[in-house]
Design a protein around this motif. Structure first.
Motif, PDB file in Angstrom:
ATOM      1  N   VAL A  61       0.809  -1.216   0.000  1.00 15.81           N
ATOM      2  CA  VAL A  61       0.000   0.000   0.000  1.00 15.81           C
ATOM      3  C   VAL A  61       0.845   1.272   0.000  1.00 15.81           C
ATOM      4  N   LYS A  62       2.148   1.153   0.162  1.00  8.19           N
ATOM      5  CA  LYS A  62       3.000   2.347   0.138  1.00  8.19           C
ATOM      6  C   LYS A  62       2.973   2.964  -1.257  1.00  8.19           C
ATOM      7  N   GLY A  63       2.757   4.268  -1.301  1.00  8.64           N
ATOM      8  CA  GLY A  63       2.720   4.972  -2.578  1.00  8.64           C
ATOM      9  C   GLY A  63       1.377   4.919  -3.282  1.00  8.64           C
ATOM     10  N   THR A  64       0.383   4.256  -2.679  1.00 11.70           N
ATOM     11  CA  THR A  64      -0.952   4.190  -3.274  1.00 11.70           C
ATOM     12  C   THR A  64      -1.887   5.130  -2.521  1.00 11.70           C
ATOM     13  N   LYS A  65      -3.137   5.176  -2.964  1.00 11.74           N
ATOM     14  CA  LYS A  65      -4.118   6.007  -2.268  1.00 11.74           C
ATOM     15  C   LYS A  65      -4.467   5.448  -0.895  1.00 11.74           C
ATOM     16  N   ALA A  66      -4.208   4.174  -0.667  1.00 13.00           N
ATOM     17  CA  ALA A  66      -4.502   3.542   0.615  1.00 13.00           C
ATOM     18  C   ALA A  66      -3.368   3.711   1.621  1.00 13.00           C
ATOM     19  N   ASP A  67      -2.306   4.404   1.256  1.00 15.04           N
ATOM     20  CA  ASP A  67      -1.171   4.634   2.143  1.00 15.04           C
ATOM     21  C   ASP A  67      -1.643   5.455   3.352  1.00 15.04           C
ATOM     22  N   PRO A  68      -1.433   4.953   4.573  1.00 15.74           N
ATOM     23  CA  PRO A  68      -1.916   5.669   5.760  1.00 15.74           C
ATOM     24  C   PRO A  68      -1.316   7.075   5.906  1.00 15.74           C
ATOM     25  N   ALA A  69      -0.067   7.272   5.501  1.00 13.86           N
ATOM     26  CA  ALA A  69       0.544   8.597   5.599  1.00 13.86           C
ATOM     27  C   ALA A  69      -0.147   9.575   4.643  1.00 13.86           C
ATOM     28  N   PHE A  70      -0.470   9.111   3.441  1.00 14.40           N
ATOM     29  CA  PHE A  70      -1.176   9.946   2.465  1.00 14.40           C
ATOM     30  C   PHE A  70      -2.581  10.272   2.963  1.00 14.40           C
ATOM     31  N   GLN A  71      -3.270   9.275   3.487  1.00 16.85           N
ATOM     32  CA  GLN A  71      -4.630   9.479   3.995  1.00 16.85           C
ATOM     33  C   GLN A  71      -4.645  10.473   5.154  1.00 16.85           C
ATOM     34  N   ALA A  72      -3.681  10.366   6.070  1.00 11.17           N
ATOM     35  CA  ALA A  72      -3.623  11.267   7.218  1.00 11.17           C
ATOM     36  C   ALA A  72      -3.321  12.692   6.767  1.00 11.17           C
ATOM     37  N   CYS A  73      -2.385  12.849   5.836  1.00 13.12           N
ATOM     38  CA  CYS A  73      -2.042  14.174   5.313  1.00 13.12           C
ATOM     39  C   CYS A  73      -3.233  14.796   4.603  1.00 13.12           C
ATOM     40  N   LEU A  74      -3.909  14.012   3.784  1.00 11.34           N
ATOM     41  CA  LEU A  74      -5.065  14.497   3.037  1.00 11.34           C
ATOM     42  C   LEU A  74      -6.193  14.910   3.984  1.00 11.34           C
ATOM     43  N   SER A  75      -6.423  14.128   5.003  1.00  9.69           N
ATOM     44  CA  SER A  75      -7.470  14.428   5.968  1.00  9.69           C
ATOM     45  C   SER A  75      -7.185  15.739   6.698  1.00  9.69           C
ATOM     46  N   THR A  76      -5.965  15.895   7.168  1.00 11.69           N
ATOM     47  CA  THR A  76      -5.591  17.116   7.877  1.00 11.69           C
ATOM     48  C   THR A  76      -5.672  18.331   6.965  1.00 11.69           C
ATOM     49  N   CYS A  77      -5.187  18.183   5.742  1.00  9.77           N
ATOM     50  CA  CYS A  77      -5.216  19.287   4.784  1.00  9.77           C
ATOM     51  C   CYS A  77      -6.652  19.694   4.455  1.00  9.77           C
ATOM     52  N   LEU A  78      -7.527  18.719   4.234  1.00  7.40           N
ATOM     53  CA  LEU A  78      -8.926  19.034   3.931  1.00  7.40           C
ATOM     54  C   LEU A  78      -9.606  19.732   5.103  1.00  7.40           C
ATOM     55  N   TYR A  79      -9.296  19.298   6.303  1.00  3.59           N
ATOM     56  CA  TYR A  79      -9.879  19.938   7.485  1.00  3.59           C
ATOM     57  C   TYR A  79      -9.441  21.402   7.563  1.00  3.59           C
TER      58      TYR A  79
END
Length: 118
Positions: A61-79
């Motif tokens: 899952v590293k480097g994909t949309k399911a990557d937890p680091a990407f998901q966390a960054c995206l969530s924080t940025c959207l908030y």
């Protein structure tokens, strides 16, 4: 279950030192602040998670949309992006492209949908 039993046993043994006046274990004055400080420090030592217990990210899952680091960054940025700032507020549709560009580390994370599988 083992952790809570150990914690309970430790708390009971640490309180017995303060309630038994015949055998002073500590030379510090026994008051409420000393008791609470000692007990809280002991409990926090056992309740905090160590980095050794951290869950490793699956290599698939590293480097994909399911990557937890990407998901966390995206969530924080959207908030942060959709929070009202004065009288202005952006919609999620306006914020998603900005946040994807900010958080993406691979080309796949920038895509709108899932890539086609051949």
């Amino acid at each position: 279950m083992l952790r809570s039993n150990t914690l309970l046993l430790l708390a009971l043994t640490s309180t017995s030192a303060y309630t038994n006046p015949q055998k002073p274990i500590h030379q510090t004055p026994v008051n409420r602040a000393t008791f609470l400080g000692t007990t809280a420090a002991t409990c926090l030592t056992f309740l905090t998670a160590s980095p050794a217990n951290a869950k490793e990210v699956d290599a698939s899952v590293k480097g994909t949309k399911a990557d937890p680091a990407f998901q966390a960054c995206l969530s924080t940025c959207l908030y942060e992006c959709t929070k009202p700032k004065g009288s202005e507020q952006k919609s999620r549709a306006e914020c998603i492209p900005e946040c994807k560009a900010k958080c993406a580390s691979t080309k796949e994370q920038l895509l709108l949908g899932d890539p086609k599988k051949n």
